[in-house]
Scaffold this motif. Structure first.
Motif, PDB file in Angstrom:
ATOM      1  N   PRO A 163      -9.513  13.947  -7.130  1.00 58.82           N
ATOM      2  CA  PRO A 163      -8.404  14.794  -6.665  1.00 58.82           C
ATOM      3  C   PRO A 163      -8.403  15.058  -5.175  1.00 58.82           C
ATOM      4  O   PRO A 163      -7.330  15.165  -4.577  1.00 58.82           O
ATOM      5  CB  PRO A 163      -8.601  16.088  -7.464  1.00 58.82           C
ATOM      6  N   VAL A 164      -9.556  15.170  -4.548  1.00 53.70           N
ATOM      7  CA  VAL A 164      -9.566  15.492  -3.132  1.00 53.70           C
ATOM      8  C   VAL A 164      -9.206  14.283  -2.274  1.00 53.70           C
ATOM      9  O   VAL A 164      -8.771  14.438  -1.129  1.00 53.70           O
ATOM     10  CB  VAL A 164     -10.956  16.046  -2.725  1.00 53.70           C
ATOM     11  N   VAL A 165      -9.330  13.081  -2.802  1.00 49.43           N
ATOM     12  CA  VAL A 165      -9.051  11.864  -2.035  1.00 49.43           C
ATOM     13  C   VAL A 165      -7.563  11.522  -2.066  1.00 49.43           C
ATOM     14  O   VAL A 165      -6.976  11.154  -1.049  1.00 49.43           O
ATOM     15  CB  VAL A 165      -9.895  10.687  -2.564  1.00 49.43           C
ATOM     16  N   ALA A 166      -6.923  11.664  -3.207  1.00 48.96           N
ATOM     17  CA  ALA A 166      -5.496  11.334  -3.341  1.00 48.96           C
ATOM     18  C   ALA A 166      -4.978  11.980  -4.610  1.00 48.96           C
ATOM     19  O   ALA A 166      -5.751  12.411  -5.466  1.00 48.96           O
ATOM     20  CB  ALA A 166      -5.282   9.820  -3.375  1.00 48.96           C
ATOM     21  N   ASP A 167      -3.664  12.056  -4.720  1.00 49.44           N
ATOM     22  CA  ASP A 167      -3.049  12.488  -5.969  1.00 49.44           C
ATOM     23  C   ASP A 167      -1.889  11.559  -6.301  1.00 49.44           C
ATOM     24  O   ASP A 167      -1.543  10.661  -5.526  1.00 49.44           O
ATOM     25  CB  ASP A 167      -2.604  13.954  -5.917  1.00 49.44           C
ATOM     26  N   VAL A 168      -1.300  11.775  -7.446  1.00 47.55           N
ATOM     27  CA  VAL A 168      -0.287  10.854  -7.959  1.00 47.55           C
ATOM     28  C   VAL A 168       0.910  10.752  -7.025  1.00 47.55           C
ATOM     29  O   VAL A 168       1.474   9.680  -6.822  1.00 47.55           O
ATOM     30  CB  VAL A 168       0.156  11.315  -9.367  1.00 47.55           C
ATOM     31  N   VAL A 169       1.294  11.856  -6.402  1.00 44.27           N
ATOM     32  CA  VAL A 169       2.543  11.903  -5.651  1.00 44.27           C
ATOM     33  C   VAL A 169       2.426  11.194  -4.310  1.00 44.27           C
ATOM     34  O   VAL A 169       3.363  10.508  -3.885  1.00 44.27           O
ATOM     35  CB  VAL A 169       2.986  13.372  -5.465  1.00 44.27           C
ATOM     36  N   VAL A 170       1.307  11.328  -3.608  1.00 42.26           N
ATOM     37  CA  VAL A 170       1.213  10.848  -2.224  1.00 42.26           C
ATOM     38  C   VAL A 170       0.196   9.736  -2.034  1.00 42.26           C
ATOM     39  O   VAL A 170      -0.087   9.357  -0.900  1.00 42.26           O
ATOM     40  CB  VAL A 170       0.868  12.017  -1.274  1.00 42.26           C
ATOM     41  N   SER A 171      -0.379   9.191  -3.105  1.00 43.67           N
ATOM     42  CA  SER A 171      -1.429   8.182  -2.942  1.00 43.67           C
ATOM     43  C   SER A 171      -0.924   6.945  -2.202  1.00 43.67           C
ATOM     44  O   SER A 171      -1.629   6.370  -1.361  1.00 43.67           O
ATOM     45  CB  SER A 171      -1.995   7.791  -4.310  1.00 43.67           C
ATOM     46  N   ASP A 172       0.310   6.510  -2.492  1.00 40.54           N
ATOM     47  CA  ASP A 172       0.829   5.321  -1.814  1.00 40.54           C
ATOM     48  C   ASP A 172       1.066   5.569  -0.332  1.00 40.54           C
ATOM     49  O   ASP A 172       0.855   4.675   0.502  1.00 40.54           O
ATOM     50  CB  ASP A 172       2.118   4.856  -2.485  1.00 40.54           C
ATOM     51  N   LYS A 173       1.476   6.791   0.041  1.00 40.97           N
ATOM     52  CA  LYS A 173       1.677   7.107   1.451  1.00 40.97           C
ATOM     53  C   LYS A 173       0.349   7.172   2.196  1.00 40.97           C
ATOM     54  O   LYS A 173       0.261   6.772   3.369  1.00 40.97           O
ATOM     55  CB  LYS A 173       2.428   8.423   1.587  1.00 40.97           C
ATOM     56  N   ILE A 174      -0.685   7.701   1.554  1.00 40.18           N
ATOM     57  CA  ILE A 174      -2.005   7.715   2.180  1.00 40.18           C
ATOM     58  C   ILE A 174      -2.470   6.285   2.444  1.00 40.18           C
ATOM     59  O   ILE A 174      -3.013   5.977   3.508  1.00 40.18           O
ATOM     60  CB  ILE A 174      -3.009   8.470   1.289  1.00 40.18           C
ATOM     61  N   PHE A 175      -2.260   5.404   1.481  1.00 37.61           N
ATOM     62  CA  PHE A 175      -2.649   4.005   1.677  1.00 37.61           C
ATOM     63  C   PHE A 175      -1.874   3.377   2.831  1.00 37.61           C
ATOM     64  O   PHE A 175      -2.446   2.638   3.638  1.00 37.61           O
ATOM     65  CB  PHE A 175      -2.417   3.219   0.386  1.00 37.61           C
ATOM     66  N   GLU A 176      -0.580   3.637   2.914  1.00 38.86           N
ATOM     67  CA  GLU A 176       0.220   3.068   4.004  1.00 38.86           C
ATOM     68  C   GLU A 176      -0.321   3.491   5.357  1.00 38.86           C
ATOM     69  O   GLU A 176      -0.346   2.689   6.297  1.00 38.86           O
ATOM     70  CB  GLU A 176       1.672   3.514   3.857  1.00 38.86           C
ATOM     71  N   VAL A 177      -0.762   4.735   5.476  1.00 40.44           N
ATOM     72  CA  VAL A 177      -1.312   5.205   6.744  1.00 40.44           C
ATOM     73  C   VAL A 177      -2.632   4.510   7.042  1.00 40.44           C
ATOM     74  O   VAL A 177      -2.880   4.046   8.162  1.00 40.44           O
ATOM     75  CB  VAL A 177      -1.494   6.729   6.708  1.00 40.44           C
ATOM     76  N   LEU A 178      -3.498   4.407   6.039  1.00 36.45           N
ATOM     77  CA  LEU A 178      -4.822   3.814   6.254  1.00 36.45           C
ATOM     78  C   LEU A 178      -4.739   2.320   6.545  1.00 36.45           C
ATOM     79  O   LEU A 178      -5.542   1.787   7.321  1.00 36.45           O
ATOM     80  CB  LEU A 178      -5.706   4.056   5.025  1.00 36.45           C
ATOM     81  N   ALA A 179      -3.794   1.628   5.918  1.00 42.19           N
ATOM     82  CA  ALA A 179      -3.712   0.171   6.056  1.00 42.19           C
ATOM     83  C   ALA A 179      -2.595  -0.276   6.987  1.00 42.19           C
ATOM     84  O   ALA A 179      -2.233  -1.449   6.994  1.00 42.19           O
ATOM     85  CB  ALA A 179      -3.514  -0.465   4.678  1.00 42.19           C
ATOM     86  N   ALA A 180      -2.063   0.638   7.796  1.00 40.01           N
ATOM     87  CA  ALA A 180      -0.923   0.290   8.649  1.00 40.01           C
ATOM     88  C   ALA A 180      -1.281  -0.768   9.684  1.00 40.01           C
ATOM     89  O   ALA A 180      -0.451  -1.613  10.025  1.00 40.01           O
ATOM     90  CB  ALA A 180      -0.400   1.547   9.341  1.00 40.01           C
ATOM     91  N   SER A 181      -2.499  -0.732  10.194  1.00 34.86           N
ATOM     92  CA  SER A 181      -2.891  -1.660  11.263  1.00 34.86           C
ATOM     93  C   SER A 181      -3.599  -2.909  10.754  1.00 34.86           C
ATOM     94  O   SER A 181      -4.040  -3.737  11.551  1.00 34.86           O
ATOM     95  CB  SER A 181      -3.806  -0.936  12.263  1.00 34.86           C
ATOM     96  N   THR A 182      -3.714  -3.069   9.429  1.00 43.16           N
ATOM     97  CA  THR A 182      -4.446  -4.218   8.874  1.00 43.16           C
ATOM     98  C   THR A 182      -3.602  -4.988   7.867  1.00 43.16           C
ATOM     99  O   THR A 182      -4.124  -5.520   6.889  1.00 43.16           O
ATOM    100  CB  THR A 182      -5.754  -3.752   8.212  1.00 43.16           C
ATOM    101  N   GLY A 183      -2.297  -5.029   8.091  1.00 43.90           N
ATOM    102  CA  GLY A 183      -1.438  -5.836   7.238  1.00 43.90           C
ATOM    103  C   GLY A 183      -1.337  -5.345   5.813  1.00 43.90           C
ATOM    104  O   GLY A 183      -1.285  -6.162   4.874  1.00 43.90           O
ATOM    105  N   ASN A 184      -1.328  -4.020   5.617  1.00 46.99           N
ATOM    106  CA  ASN A 184      -1.213  -3.424   4.278  1.00 46.99           C
ATOM    107  C   ASN A 184      -2.327  -3.855   3.336  1.00 46.99           C
ATOM    108  O   ASN A 184      -2.138  -3.921   2.111  1.00 46.99           O
ATOM    109  CB  ASN A 184       0.152  -3.746   3.649  1.00 46.99           C
ATOM    110  N   ARG A 185      -3.486  -4.140   3.902  1.00 47.66           N
ATOM    111  CA  ARG A 185      -4.708  -4.384   3.119  1.00 47.66           C
ATOM    112  C   ARG A 185      -5.795  -3.471   3.696  1.00 47.66           C
ATOM    113  O   ARG A 185      -6.046  -3.477   4.904  1.00 47.66           O
ATOM    114  CB  ARG A 185      -5.153  -5.841   3.194  1.00 47.66           C
ATOM    115  N   LEU A 186      -6.405  -2.677   2.846  1.00 50.86           N
ATOM    116  CA  LEU A 186      -7.354  -1.660   3.293  1.00 50.86           C
ATOM    117  C   LEU A 186      -8.760  -2.222   3.336  1.00 50.86           C
ATOM    118  O   LEU A 186      -9.260  -2.767   2.342  1.00 50.86           O
ATOM    119  CB  LEU A 186      -7.291  -0.440   2.363  1.00 50.86           C
TER     120      LEU A 186
END
Length: 686
Positions: A163-186
């Motif tokens: 729960p503290v890492v991600a939740d159902v509603v915003v998990s995809d947005k968190i991934f987009e932020v983390l993988a924005a500079s690496t071609g959408n691959r984390l």
């Protein structure tokens, strides 16, 4: 030189052979020694599932060690608990992997400081890698230290179990932020950095909440300090109340906002701005500037029924308004969380659960904000309740969440982790229900093995609809034009069909061609007498529906019919100023005429001109009697005939006389008196 060259060639050969790889590689679950141990073990067959890939088998082996169960026991439990569709051969590998991962994570996250554990960070990332390659034929084995990356689906599926890492509603947005500079691959290095920053944010929350800051105020509701600002003189927070401005320290808790004005060596008594109760709060961006001007977009507007006048919190910075956007998002997150609880009447342990969801969202934003390598953040997209307020059908997401919280029920196959049960691992207490959370806490099934929960389905549908909203908004932004004259030209072109229709009605009303006007009058009169007005309106709507469907059918594959507007001639600066002045003058004249009409009506109601008032009263009585006696059908018929035949050859002369008498009567009605008073005093104005 020959020896140096020989030594260099030898080192390059060793590097090519990978002999020095052990110096640089990171620890991974996929160690060669562990794989060899699995293969050489006498019970290798029982520790290995042929349907699963090597990477999935290694992850499941680690999960079995965490759970203290053998692979055979895990398989038996899965067969006993899972429904038949989850055990089909085509879905078995990924479903069984999810089953083991969710159980292992449910136990691992109850260990204190699990985010600070390198093995936990490595394990969760490798779970995501295994989720992408669960089957034996899905792909070759990839070492995590060979640069393995993960996609958004794998991240969202596994990260939601923490729960503290991600939740159902915003998990995809968190991934987009983390993988924005690496071609959408984390990559693991970015993921690990995110978890480290998240652990730091948790420690910061603990230290702030355990401090004596505002302890006397926070003690009653057990409030937690989520964020502070204004403690550094180079980055002050300014509170504007009326024309007064005070620098100070701003503190956000999970229930309220506190501002302490600066004194010489300390702070003044804290002023509280509540976020928990229903006080009709309004929180929005605001412009500020010297002497009441609106120049700088760096402030937050707060208003409630408890305040005599609104307050404005300004966050000065040299460039942009990132500080303001961050504070606006986290303040709204707390406010929306409390509105959610008030709307669905959530209390007790479930209330503490909702507060923790909001707190976890703010912690994630703080962790991402501290990662300097990431692109600029849109903070609202990373906070659960902000997103639900933004998304179309976001209210349905909140309804599903409330239902899961209140009922506490879980479909078979769900392996939930209630956020409240993790509070003790962070070293802080939430609300007044803590202490019984692990015994009576709600079971919130936000993830399910092999299927989507109702909450996940609602989020997916809202996201899909939001994409349509984004595309529609892009078209709106693309057709906006500057200039009053240009916008008027566009509006005139858009309204041209309605203008033509209105001109046609006026043409018929004035009986310029008596035959056409008479035909129209007889047809409408017949429809009204037969009581077909509803059918007439229905026919009109059916005509529009058929027109739109036919247009859609015949326009397939054809380019969109673009609206062509003749732009008005360009104007220089002086001409633009004169046109604005003329528009303002015309608007002022319209307002004056409107005020005169209202004042004359006031004079008639107050009988300032008795003779005119008596005539109007008699006319209203006759009209009321007519409406009471005649059926609605005949009342509509009389109104239509009176309006439409007003300029017919038979009535034109009498109409002109009656209109002249009515105009003379209206001009003879005096306006009610008005007295303007100026307020003089020390009242503060913004």
């Amino acid at each position: 030189m020959a020896k140096v060259s020989k030594t260099r060639n030898m080192l390059e050969g060793l590097m090519r052979d990978g002999s020095f790889k052990w110096l640089t590689r990171r620890p991974s679950v996929f160690d060669d020694e562990e794989i060899e141990d699995m293969e050489r073990s006498p019970s290798a067959g029982s520790n290995w599932l042929p349907q699963l890939s090597l990477i999935a088998n290694v992850v499941i082996r680690r999960c079995s060690k965490i759970l203290g169960l053998s692979l055979g026991q895990l398989r038996q439990d899965f067969d006993a608990e899972a429904c038949d569709p989850l055990k089909y051969q085509s879905n078995f590998a990924r479903n069984f992997l999810e089953y083991c991962c969710f159980l292992a994570l449910a136990r691992s996250i109850h260990i204190n400081g699990y985010l600070d554990d390198n093995k936990f960070r490595r394990l969760t990332f490798d779970m995501m890698v295994a989720w992408e390659f669960p089957e034996a034929a899905s792909g070759p084995f990839l070492h995590a230290d060979d640069g393995a990356t993960i996609g958004v689906e794998a991240f969202s599926r596994i990260a939601q179990a923490i729960p503290v890492v991600a939740d159902v509603v915003v998990s995809d947005k968190i991934f987009e932020v983390l993988a924005a500079s690496t071609g959408n691959r984390l990559h693991f290095c970015v993921y690990e950095k995110y978890l480290i920053r998240l652990e730091r944010a948790i420690r910061k929350l603990q230290s702030q909440s355990e401090s004596s800051l505002l302890s006397s105020i926070r003690l009653q509701r057990g409030e937690k300090i989520l964020e502070m600002d204004g403690t550094v003189t180079t980055q002050p927070v300014l509170e504007h109340v009326g024309i007064s401005t005070w620098p100070g320290r701003l503190t956000l808790t999970d229930h309220a906002l506190y501002f302490e004005a600066h004194r010489v060596v300390s702070y003044d008594k804290a002023k509280s701005y509540d976020l928990a109760d229903d006080l009709q709060q309004v929180i929005k961006p605001e412009l500020t500037g010297p002497w009441g001007t609106r120049l700088f977009d760096k402030a937050i507007f707060y208003k409630s029924v408890m305040l005599s006048e609104p307050i404005v919190m300004e966050f000065p910075e040299l460039k942009g308004h990132t500080r303001r956007d961050y504070w606006l998002a986290i303040i709204r997150e707390v406010l929306y969380a409390h509105r959610f609880m008030l709307k669905f009447r959530i209390s007790g342990v479930e209330r503490d659960e909702v507060l923790l969801k909001a707190i976890f969202g703010i912690l994630r934003v703080q962790a991402l904000k501290e990662m300097s390598s990431l692109p600029p953040l849109c903070f609202e997209d990373l906070l659960m309740f902000n997103v639900c307020d933004l998304l179309p059908r976001g209210d349905l997401i909140l309804e599903k969440l409330a239902n899961m919280l209140v009922t506490g029920k879980m479909d078979r196959g769900n392996y939930p982790i209630a956020a409240l049960s993790l509070a003790s691992n962070f070293g802080f207490v939430i609300g007044t229900s803590y202490g019984v959370a692990n015994e009576t806490g709600p079971v919130v099934g936000e993830i399910a093995v092999g299927e989507m929960t109702p909450l996940e389905k609602a989020v997916k549908e809202a996201r899909n609809r939001y994409q349509n909203v984004v595309l529609a908004q892009a078209t709106v932004d693309g057709v906006k034009v500057d200039g009053i004259d240009t916008n008027l030209a566009v509006m005139k072109e858009l309204l041209s069909p309605m203008i033509e229709f209105w001109n046609w009605l006026v043409f018929l009303i004035h009986w310029e061609e008596p035959l056409k006007s008479l035909t129209f009058c007889l047809v409408v009169t017949y429809i009204i007498c037969r009581g077909w007005m509803g059918y007439g309106l229905a026919t009109f709507l059916v005509f529009f529906a058929i027109f739109m469907l036919l247009t859609r059918y015949f326009s397939r594959g054809k380019p969109i019919d673009v609206l062509k507007v003749t732009a008005p001639p360009a104007m220089n600066t002086m001409e633009q100023l004169l046109s604005v002045q003329n528009a303002i003058s015309q608007a002022e004249e319209l307002i004056q005429d409107g005020n005169i009409v209202l004042l004359k009506c006031r004079a008639l109601l107050l009988s300032i001109f008795p003779q005119a008032t008596e005539r109007l009263a008699v006319a209203l009585l006759l009209l009321a009697l007519l409406l009471a006696v005649l059926p609605v059908r005949y009342t509509v018929l009389l109104a239509f005939l009176e309006t439409f035949t007003r300029y017919s050859p038979l009535r034109q002369g009498s109409t002109e006389r009656w209109m002249r008498r009515l105009r003379d009567w209206w001009f003879s009605v005096p306006a009610a008196p008005v007295v303007l008073t100026r307020v003089h005093g020390d009242k503060k104005r913004r």
